[in-house]
Design a protein around this motif. Structure first.
Motif, PDB file in Angstrom:
ATOM      1  N   GLN A 131       0.831  -1.208   0.000  1.00 48.60           N
ATOM      2  CA  GLN A 131       0.000   0.000   0.000  1.00 48.60           C
ATOM      3  C   GLN A 131       0.867   1.259   0.000  1.00 48.60           C
ATOM      4  N   LEU A 132       1.990   1.210   0.730  1.00 46.61           N
ATOM      5  CA  LEU A 132       2.876   2.377   0.756  1.00 46.61           C
ATOM      6  C   LEU A 132       3.539   2.624  -0.590  1.00 46.61           C
ATOM      7  N   ALA A 133       3.681   1.588  -1.396  1.00 47.30           N
ATOM      8  CA  ALA A 133       4.216   1.792  -2.742  1.00 47.30           C
ATOM      9  C   ALA A 133       3.265   2.641  -3.582  1.00 47.30           C
ATOM     10  N   LYS A 134       1.964   2.525  -3.310  1.00 40.40           N
ATOM     11  CA  LYS A 134       0.977   3.344  -4.026  1.00 40.40           C
ATOM     12  C   LYS A 134       0.791   4.698  -3.358  1.00 40.40           C
ATOM     13  N   PHE A 135       0.913   4.742  -2.034  1.00 41.52           N
ATOM     14  CA  PHE A 135       0.698   5.987  -1.275  1.00 41.52           C
ATOM     15  C   PHE A 135       1.923   6.220  -0.385  1.00 41.52           C
ATOM     16  N   PRO A 136       3.017   6.681  -0.966  1.00 45.99           N
ATOM     17  CA  PRO A 136       4.277   6.777  -0.192  1.00 45.99           C
ATOM     18  C   PRO A 136       4.256   7.830   0.905  1.00 45.99           C
ATOM     19  N   ASN A 137       3.299   8.756   0.896  1.00 45.62           N
ATOM     20  CA  ASN A 137       3.262   9.810   1.911  1.00 45.62           C
ATOM     21  C   ASN A 137       2.250   9.536   3.025  1.00 45.62           C
ATOM     22  N   ASP A 138       1.745   8.313   3.098  1.00 47.50           N
ATOM     23  CA  ASP A 138       0.700   8.014   4.075  1.00 47.50           C
ATOM     24  C   ASP A 138       1.320   7.786   5.458  1.00 47.50           C
ATOM     25  N   GLU A 166      -0.216   6.944   8.327  1.00 50.11           N
ATOM     26  CA  GLU A 166      -0.754   5.770   9.014  1.00 50.11           C
ATOM     27  C   GLU A 166      -0.028   4.503   8.586  1.00 50.11           C
ATOM     28  N   GLY A 167       0.263   4.370   7.300  1.00 48.09           N
ATOM     29  CA  GLY A 167       0.924   3.174   6.811  1.00 48.09           C
ATOM     30  C   GLY A 167       2.339   3.034   7.346  1.00 48.09           C
ATOM     31  N   HIS A 168       3.096   4.120   7.356  1.00 49.79           N
ATOM     32  CA  HIS A 168       4.461   4.061   7.879  1.00 49.79           C
ATOM     33  C   HIS A 168       4.458   3.702   9.368  1.00 49.79           C
ATOM     34  N   MET A 169       3.537   4.290  10.129  1.00 52.49           N
ATOM     35  CA  MET A 169       3.484   3.972  11.560  1.00 52.49           C
ATOM     36  C   MET A 169       3.032   2.536  11.796  1.00 52.49           C
ATOM     37  N   LEU A 170       2.121   2.032  10.959  1.00 52.04           N
ATOM     38  CA  LEU A 170       1.692   0.642  11.104  1.00 52.04           C
ATOM     39  C   LEU A 170       2.840  -0.314  10.807  1.00 52.04           C
ATOM     40  N   ALA A 171       3.635  -0.003   9.786  1.00 48.01           N
ATOM     41  CA  ALA A 171       4.793  -0.844   9.475  1.00 48.01           C
ATOM     42  C   ALA A 171       5.800  -0.831  10.625  1.00 48.01           C
ATOM     43  N   ALA A 172       6.071   0.352  11.170  1.00 52.44           N
ATOM     44  CA  ALA A 172       7.002   0.450  12.301  1.00 52.44           C
ATOM     45  C   ALA A 172       6.459  -0.279  13.529  1.00 52.44           C
ATOM     46  N   GLU A 173       5.147  -0.206  13.729  1.00 56.23           N
ATOM     47  CA  GLU A 173       4.536  -0.887  14.873  1.00 56.23           C
ATOM     48  C   GLU A 173       4.650  -2.408  14.746  1.00 56.23           C
ATOM     49  N   ILE A 174       4.430  -2.926  13.556  1.00 51.10           N
ATOM     50  CA  ILE A 174       4.579  -4.372  13.352  1.00 51.10           C
ATOM     51  C   ILE A 174       6.025  -4.797  13.593  1.00 51.10           C
ATOM     52  N   LEU A 175       6.977  -4.007  13.086  1.00 51.79           N
ATOM     53  CA  LEU A 175       8.379  -4.343  13.280  1.00 51.79           C
ATOM     54  C   LEU A 175       8.760  -4.318  14.755  1.00 51.79           C
ATOM     55  N   ILE A 204       4.825  15.224   5.651  1.00 53.78           N
ATOM     56  CA  ILE A 204       4.514  14.903   7.043  1.00 53.78           C
ATOM     57  C   ILE A 204       4.686  16.149   7.899  1.00 53.78           C
ATOM     58  N   THR A 205       3.716  16.421   8.774  1.00 51.09           N
ATOM     59  CA  THR A 205       3.741  17.616   9.605  1.00 51.09           C
ATOM     60  C   THR A 205       4.700  17.427  10.785  1.00 51.09           C
ATOM     61  N   PRO A 206       5.169  18.525  11.390  1.00 55.17           N
ATOM     62  CA  PRO A 206       6.037  18.391  12.573  1.00 55.17           C
ATOM     63  C   PRO A 206       5.371  17.646  13.723  1.00 55.17           C
ATOM     64  N   GLN A 207       4.060  17.828  13.902  1.00 54.20           N
ATOM     65  CA  GLN A 207       3.367  17.111  14.975  1.00 54.20           C
ATOM     66  C   GLN A 207       3.402  15.601  14.734  1.00 54.20           C
ATOM     67  N   GLN A 208       3.233  15.191  13.481  1.00 52.61           N
ATOM     68  CA  GLN A 208       3.280  13.770  13.165  1.00 52.61           C
ATOM     69  C   GLN A 208       4.693  13.209  13.358  1.00 52.61           C
ATOM     70  N   LYS A 209       5.701  13.976  12.975  1.00 53.83           N
ATOM     71  CA  LYS A 209       7.079  13.527  13.183  1.00 53.83           C
ATOM     72  C   LYS A 209       7.381  13.404  14.671  1.00 53.83           C
ATOM     73  N   ALA A 210       6.927  14.372  15.458  1.00 57.13           N
ATOM     74  CA  ALA A 210       7.158  14.308  16.899  1.00 57.13           C
ATOM     75  C   ALA A 210       6.453  13.107  17.517  1.00 57.13           C
ATOM     76  N   TYR A 211       5.248  12.819  17.057  1.00 57.57           N
ATOM     77  CA  TYR A 211       4.539  11.644  17.560  1.00 57.57           C
ATOM     78  C   TYR A 211       5.295  10.366  17.217  1.00 57.57           C
ATOM     79  N   ALA A 212       5.815  10.292  15.983  1.00 59.50           N
ATOM     80  CA  ALA A 212       6.544   9.089  15.564  1.00 59.50           C
ATOM     81  C   ALA A 212       7.805   8.904  16.409  1.00 59.50           C
TER      82      ALA A 212
END
Length: 398
Positions: free
Chosen positions: A130-137, A139-148, A171-179
């Motif tokens: 899914q991230l290959a189709k939507f590379p800026n998503d 939720e997808g990046h955080m879900l991948a990191a969570e699974i790992l 990605i917004t600064p708030q989202q980066k800080a959350y990650a």
């Protein structure tokens, strides 16, 4: 000459009407749900019916009403679906969102289902597809990191995923800080690694200096547990028992089983040392202010500590109001007059006019007299002298 100009004008009007009619038919053909060939056949059939009705009417044929009735029934059967669609199309579009295609979004339900079944590698593959189709998503990046991190215990891979996320411009600064904060939590909770957690939080402070995000990260750094503390939490709790007091029922003085409190001087030194390392530790500074006022009777030092908190640029309105009310409590508790306390509470009205905080402060100002009255020391009532040892007398009193 006059006849020629009239003819030209009629021809021009006819051409305009014909062009308008052609435009209408073209738009109709483009918007209709019917197949173009079917729609053209409908038009031709409609034209033939109209010509038949006009011919029968123009020559006053005896069967003209029958021709009109048959053609009317045929046309109603032919165009009823289109008429119904046209009449109810606005209502249908309001319900379904018109004919616009839905906005494409990533779909992670299959990946989450596989994750729940324990198929972590397959779930991660679906997320990355899914991230290959939507590379800026996000939720997808955080879900991948969570699974790992949580399922595959690969914290290095989770950090690599988070770092890729932080380099995406969308990605917004708030989202980066959350990650980054979530990654620090994983290092503490899963990896039991406070050093890497501290590194991630300091990275957050460096990336966003002089912001609320940096202040929050600094406060987390102030309460970061040590490796020894995490090791103690992993092991089963051991309760060390002390030898009890013998003959506790025969003691002349009351026995206190609780450990003695920590001396105020030692507690204040510990608070000051903590604030030297982490000046943005709001909780410790508030505790130090209360200690200065109650244990050392130094309301001036307490006011200075609370004023630093009130003036802090990263403090939110709720915290500021809490500290002003705490300052008013300390002032009442340590003998300040009503005008001083009133001026302290009026700061809330000046800082947040028209807000719920201002309404609460105004209510407290109106009830200050009762608050001072409740804190007054109750007068001592001297009781009369009665016969002592009444219960030990040999005979009942008369």
């Amino acid at each position: 000459m006059k006849w020629s100009w009239t003819l030209l004008a009629d021809i021009a009007i006819a051409l305009l009407l014909l062009a308008g009619f052609a435009g209408v038919l073209k738009a109709w053909l483009r918007r209709s749900r019917d197949d173009p060939a079917v729609l053209i056949l409908k038009w031709c059939a409609t034209g033939l019916c109209v010509l038949a009705i006009l011919y029968a009417t123009a020559f006053a044929l005896p069967y003209a009403p029958l021709v009109a009735a048959v053609c009317g029934v045929f046309l109603s059967m032919l165009w009823t679906p289109n008429i119904v669609e046209t009449l109810f199309k606005p209502l249908w579009h309001a319900w379904t969102g018109a004919d616009e295609p839905p906005e494409p979004k990533p779909f992670y339900a299959i990946a989450r289902a596989k994750r729940q079944r324990g198929q972590y590698a397959a779930a991660l593959a679906d997320v990355r597809a899914q991230l290959a189709k939507f590379p800026n998503d996000f939720e997808g990046h955080m879900l991948a990191a969570e699974i790992l991190a949580e399922n595959m215990l690969d914290l290095d891979g989770a950090e690599l995923t988070v770092n890729r996320l932080c380099h995406i411009p969308a990605i917004t600064p708030q989202q980066k800080a959350y990650a980054l904060s979530t990654l620090a939590d994983w290092y503490l909770r899963i990896g039991q690694d406070p050093e890497n957690a501290e590194r991630i939080l300091r990275q957050l402070v460096e990336n966003y200096p002089d912001t609320d995000l940096a202040t929050t990260a600094r406060q987390r750094l102030a309460r970061l547990p040590t490796a020894e503390h995490l090791a103690d939490r992993r092991e089963p709790a051991r309760i060390k028992l002390r030898k009890g007091i013998e003959n506790i029922g025969l003691q002349r003085t009351p026995v206190t089983l609780e450990p003695p409190p920590e001396p105020p001087q030692k507690l204040a030194a510990r608070y000051v040392e903590q604030l030297e390392k982490h000046p943005d530790d709001f909780d410790t500074r508030e505790k130090l202010a209360v200690l200065y006022a109650d244990a050392f009777q130094r309301l001036d030092l307490a006011e200075d500590q609370l004023e630093q908190l009130i003036q802090h640029p990263a403090a939110n309105p709720g915290q500021v109001v809490h500290w002003i009310n705490l300052l008013a409590d300390l002032q009442i508790r340590h003998g300040r007059d009503r005008d001083t306390v009133r001026a302290t509470l009026e700061r809330i009205l000046e800082l947040f006019p028209g807000s719920p905080y201002a309404e609460q402060a105004e209510r407290r100002i109106n009830l200050l007299a009762l608050e001072f009255k409740r804190r007054e020391i109750a007068p001592t009532v001297k009781l009369g002298v009665y016969e002592q040892n009444l219960g030990l007398k040999g005979r009942l009193p008369r």
